[in-house]
Design a protein around this motif. Structure first.
Motif, mmCIF file in Angstrom:
data_model
loop_
_atom_site.group_PDB
_atom_site.id
_atom_site.type_symbol
_atom_site.label_atom_id
_atom_site.label_comp_id
_atom_site.label_asym_id
_atom_site.label_seq_id
_atom_site.Cartn_x
_atom_site.Cartn_y
_atom_site.Cartn_z
ATOM 1 N N UNK A 23 29.592 66.717 45.063
ATOM 2 C CA UNK A 23 30.124 67.667 46.043
ATOM 3 C C UNK A 23 29.006 68.204 46.925
ATOM 4 N N UNK A 24 29.356 68.444 48.188
ATOM 5 C CA UNK A 24 28.414 69.109 49.093
ATOM 6 C C UNK A 24 28.557 70.610 48.893
ATOM 7 N N UNK A 25 27.436 71.302 48.745
ATOM 8 C CA UNK A 25 27.440 72.745 48.613
ATOM 9 C C UNK A 25 26.857 73.378 49.866
ATOM 10 N N UNK A 36 23.595 74.123 54.484
ATOM 11 C CA UNK A 36 24.596 73.129 54.054
ATOM 12 C C UNK A 36 23.932 71.867 53.533
ATOM 13 N N UNK A 37 24.799 70.933 53.131
ATOM 14 C CA UNK A 37 24.391 69.591 52.707
ATOM 15 C C UNK A 37 23.481 69.650 51.480
ATOM 16 N N UNK A 38 23.804 70.520 50.553
ATOM 17 C CA UNK A 38 23.010 70.634 49.335
ATOM 18 C C UNK A 38 23.715 69.890 48.210
ATOM 19 N N UNK A 39 22.921 69.264 47.364
ATOM 20 C CA UNK A 39 23.431 68.510 46.219
ATOM 21 C C UNK A 39 22.806 69.083 44.952
ATOM 22 N N UNK A 40 23.628 69.246 43.922
ATOM 23 C CA UNK A 40 23.172 69.766 42.644
ATOM 24 C C UNK A 40 23.782 68.951 41.507
ATOM 25 N N UNK A 41 23.149 69.002 40.361
ATOM 26 C CA UNK A 41 23.653 68.277 39.190
ATOM 27 C C UNK A 41 24.439 69.172 38.246
ATOM 28 N N UNK A 68 26.313 63.434 48.821
ATOM 29 C CA UNK A 68 26.721 64.687 49.472
ATOM 30 C C UNK A 68 25.616 65.403 50.235
ATOM 31 N N UNK A 69 24.366 65.077 49.946
ATOM 32 C CA UNK A 69 23.241 65.756 50.602
ATOM 33 C C UNK A 69 22.948 65.216 51.993
ATOM 34 N N UNK A 76 27.537 60.192 54.116
ATOM 35 C CA UNK A 76 27.895 60.773 52.819
ATOM 36 C C UNK A 76 28.723 59.791 51.975
ATOM 37 N N UNK A 77 29.503 58.939 52.637
ATOM 38 C CA UNK A 77 30.386 57.966 52.001
ATOM 39 C C UNK A 77 31.387 58.651 51.051
ATOM 40 N N UNK A 78 32.452 59.168 51.642
ATOM 41 C CA UNK A 78 33.483 59.873 50.886
ATOM 42 C C UNK A 78 34.173 58.936 49.901
ATOM 43 N N UNK A 79 34.318 59.392 48.672
ATOM 44 C CA UNK A 79 34.969 58.615 47.619
ATOM 45 C C UNK A 79 36.410 59.054 47.386
#
Length: 143
Positions: A23-25, A36-41, A68-69, A76-79
């Protein structure tokens, strides 16, 4: 106020809708600007970043992405994406508005379960903090 925001984020329990890493945060800063455009695990990483930024709000995408980043939407390549409904009922009486939102929400859940065969375990309903329910969401599984 900013130190209170950092303390809030360190202690709050977030409930991201699964697949945090896809997810993009985004975070709203006290200035009103957005990061924007932050990615986390993990949820803990999200909270840590929000505390570090002293964010006044945090958001994540309904869509899940391969990357998402990445800032470019195609990159981003939406799934896939969750199905999301926000039910806000306008009116001068908050109690009546919430009651009506609950009635409509119950009908919507019945339609999702009975007619669209969505598992109840995949549906989440939450109070949005004003006059309605947000979100009523069905989270599909992506491959």
């Amino acid at each position: 106020m900013e130190s209170q925001l950092a303390a809030y984020w360190r202690n709050v329990r977030l409930e991201p809708y699964g697949e945090v890493e896809r997810r993009e945060f985004a975070f709203q800063l006290p200035s009103g600007s957005f990061v924007r455009h932050r990615k986390f695990s993990t949820e803990e990483e999200v909270r840590g970043e929000a505390a570090k930024l002293k964010a006044v709000a945090a958001f994540h995408s309904i869509a899940v992405y391969e990357s998402p980043e990445v800032e470019d939407m195609e990159g981003k390549r939406m799934l896939g994406a969750d199905l999301f409904f926000d039910l806000d009922i306008k009116g001068s009486n908050v109690r009546e508005s919430l009651g009506r939102a609950l009635e409509i929400g119950a009908v919507l859940v019945d339609i999702l379960v009975e007619e669209l065969v969505v598992s109840k375990s995949k549906i989440r309903v939450a109070y949005s903090g004003h006059r309605g329910l947000s979100p009523i969401r069905s989270t599909p599984t992506y491959s």
